[in-house]
Design a protein around this motif. Structure first.
Motif: not given
Length: 323
Positions: A133-146
């Motif tokens: 969901q957060v990948a929809r609004i940010v440009g960073r790679d979210t696959s490894q975010l806590s």
């Protein structure tokens, strides 16, 4: 005296009732950006993508990127001004309606808040859903975010885009009317698509990024000031002055620092963007766990800041009409 005051209020109400800004803002509050409604930003994005595909190759990429960016910005301004002129010739009411619709398209406050709320709701279901969901609004790679980093990314975006998606468009509306507001949206779209310091865009998007920096310089700082004022925390101005300039962006750090101060938390930290690792300094010092309650506080600050800005612009319109 009471009668005179009543006449003044009536006159002010009549001015507001004939101001397209008021109706465009109300539409955004009611509708956000419905997925079924064609949006001019989509057209902007297609034009940028096509131009980038044609021009981002070979030599002189900085010059070619600059020419494309300036051309598209001026084209949007001129096209909007022409559209309003033609519709006003047909009928003033038509021009008024067009302005309302374009202002509605330029404001992104409601959609932004909805997206951030959805991030926290998704995170309640699972970490993976929160990342998606957060990948929809940010440009960073979210696959490894806590989970903490997902919440942080959402709140950082909420603060940054309060400036980009609400206050800056209103700022340029105040200076240059609806054509200026639309031109700003092209500036912002250019930066969001080609303004990255990656190998592909470093040269071609350099001028687009600089134009965006200039266009957002005052709005970002105004946003931060309004945020701490509506929070009743003017003492945080020194906090914003300390941490705002530490951001990698010359502008994004100010609203992010304002929200970090209000929430007494720490934003920032390095991340991957398009496969490349970028250093981002921290904003704030209190590395505490963020919660859904923080999201509700941040949303309330966004809403109050937006409402105050609209009120100030409408008040200025009323005063100028009387003058």
């Amino acid at each position: 005296m009471t009668e005179q005051f009543s006449l003044i209020l009536l006159g002010a109400a009549q001015v507001v009732a004939t101001t397209p800004l008021f109706y465009g803002w109300i539409l955004d509050r009611l509708l956000g950006d419905p997925s079924w409604l064609p949006h001019p930003i989509v057209l902007f994005g297609k034009a940028i993508a096509k131009g980038e595909h044609w021009l981002n190759k070979g030599d002189h990429r900085i010059v070619k990127g600059a020419i494309m960016s300036i051309f598209l910005i001026l084209l949007v301004y001129a096209s909007t001004a022409l559209l309003l002129w033609v519709t006003h010739l047909v009928h003033p009411l038509m021009a008024f309606i067009v302005q309302v619709v374009l202002i509605f398209f330029c404001l992104a406050g409601t959609t932004l808040i909805k997206e951030v709320r959805n991030v926290f709701l998704a995170l309640d279901q699972s970490l993976e859903q929160g990342r998606q969901q957060v990948a929809r609004i940010v440009g960073r790679d979210t696959s490894q975010l806590s989970a903490q980093e997902v919440r942080k990314a959402a709140l950082e975006t909420l603060a940054e885009n309060l400036s980009d998606g609400v206050i800056a468009p209103l700022f340029w509306y105040a200076l240059l009317g609806v054509p200026g507001m639309m031109a700003y949206k092209m500036v912002n779209t250019l930066d969001s698509m080609i303004g990255y310091h990656t190998e592909r865009y470093l040269l071609f998007g350099r001028i687009a990024a600089k134009i965006d920096d200039i266009a957002n310089y005052l709005p970002a700082r105004i946003t931060a000031l309004l945020m701490v004022l509506v929070a009743g925390r003017p003492s945080l101005i020194s906090f914003v002055a300390k941490f705002g300039p530490q951001h990698a962006s010359p502008n994004s750090g100010y609203p992010e620092a304002a929200l970090a101060g209000i929430l007494n938390c720490r934003f920032g930290g390095s991340h991957y963007y398009f496969g490349q690792y970028f250093y981002k300094p921290y904003i704030g010092t209190n590395e505490r766990t963020l919660s859904t309650a923080d999201m509700h506080t941040a949303v309330a600050i966004n809403r109050r800041t937006e409402t105050l800005t609209i009120f100030l612009l409408l008040l200025a319109t009323v005063l100028l009409r009387y003058i």
